[in-house]
Every structure is written in C-alpha cells, then in structure tokens.
Design a protein around this motif. Sequence first.
Motif, mmCIF file in Angstrom:
data_model
loop_
_atom_site.group_PDB
_atom_site.id
_atom_site.type_symbol
_atom_site.label_atom_id
_atom_site.label_comp_id
_atom_site.label_asym_id
_atom_site.label_seq_id
_atom_site.Cartn_x
_atom_site.Cartn_y
_atom_site.Cartn_z
ATOM 1 N N GLU A 150 31.713 35.683 34.499
ATOM 2 C CA GLU A 150 33.045 36.261 34.631
ATOM 3 C C GLU A 150 33.362 36.333 36.116
ATOM 4 O O GLU A 150 32.517 36.689 36.928
ATOM 5 C CB GLU A 150 33.069 37.660 34.020
ATOM 6 N N VAL B 101 36.523 37.431 39.089
ATOM 7 C CA VAL B 101 37.762 38.161 39.334
ATOM 8 C C VAL B 101 38.399 37.593 40.595
ATOM 9 O O VAL B 101 37.768 37.509 41.638
ATOM 10 C CB VAL B 101 37.495 39.674 39.502
ATOM 11 N N THR C 169 40.968 38.720 35.809
ATOM 12 C CA THR C 169 39.649 38.325 35.331
ATOM 13 C C THR C 169 39.738 36.981 34.635
ATOM 14 O O THR C 169 40.658 36.710 33.885
ATOM 15 C CB THR C 169 39.106 39.379 34.350
#
Length: 171
Positions: free
Chosen positions: A62, A64, A69
């Motif tokens: 993941e 950001v 996100t």
Amino acid sequence: MLEMLMTYWWLVALGLAAGAYLLLRAVAERMRGAFVEKVLSNAQAGFAKGDVLVHSVEAVREIVVDDETGIEYAIDATITPSSNEVSWCAADLFLRGVSGDPNQIGDVLRVQRWDGEKFVPAKNRATFEGAQRLRLAMRFAGEPCGVHFQWNFGRFGPEIQLPPLEVTQLH
C-alpha cells in the motif's frame, strides 16, 4: 410593414448576425471534433489492435501519495503493439478501471525489461520497438478491480483483474 422593417432594420441585422454566428460556431465545432478525432486516432494507431499477455499480477504494498491511498502492483506482461515499427515508451502506459470511474487509474513507477534470462532495469523514459516483456511497478488508485491497459487515449488487450492486497497480521 415595410416602414416597420425600415425603422427596425438594426433588429433584423442583429438577428441575421446572431444566426450567422451560431451557424459558424456549429461548423467550427464539427471541424474541430473531426480534427481531434483524427489526431487521437493517429496517436493511438500503433496500439489500436495491440495486445497484452499477462504472465502475473501481484499486489506488492500500500502506498500513500498526497493523502491518497493506492496499491503498488508488479505486473509481468508482454506488450505487443499492432505494428512492429512502433516506437513506444512504457511510461506512457497506464491502467484504467473497466467501470469508467475516473478515480480508478494507475501509472507506471518503474520498468524492468526481460533480456531473455532475467529482468533488468530500464530507464523510465526508455523507448521500445515491437513486442516487449516487461515487469511494471504500477501504482493504482481505487479499489482492486478489472482494468485495461491504455496507451494515450485508447485501451488495448484483455481485461486484467487486480488482486486485493493481502494483509498479514502479526500475533
């Protein structure tokens, strides 16, 4: 009646001018639309009937960016333009969700090219000709879904299903 026309000639002239303006504007918009369509068609011609053979898709992590996100994917794929003479750049590829949601989009972060034995780093703006097997690190915004590759403004290849990121919990 003729006297009224002569008195208010400026209204008739104004009406004719407005009509001519609207007609000229409609013709110009039609010509501009045809021109833009031709430019886009020519820009997409090398990939219009191109193909993608996906070897693997893996959700990596993941990420950001600017408070948004996304998920980074490693996509191992052979990209084949419709013409072998087409010079193309992997950085111009992107992913677009099949639903048409403008928030479902992905771009290329890093490129590796298959040299016949292993993947080797390629410059992000490197140009290729013909079919190439690449490992693309791509950032995708939005929930995992079905996507298509796009080059310029046209999609090509089959629908690819992006897998969700598997979260492991430590006990």
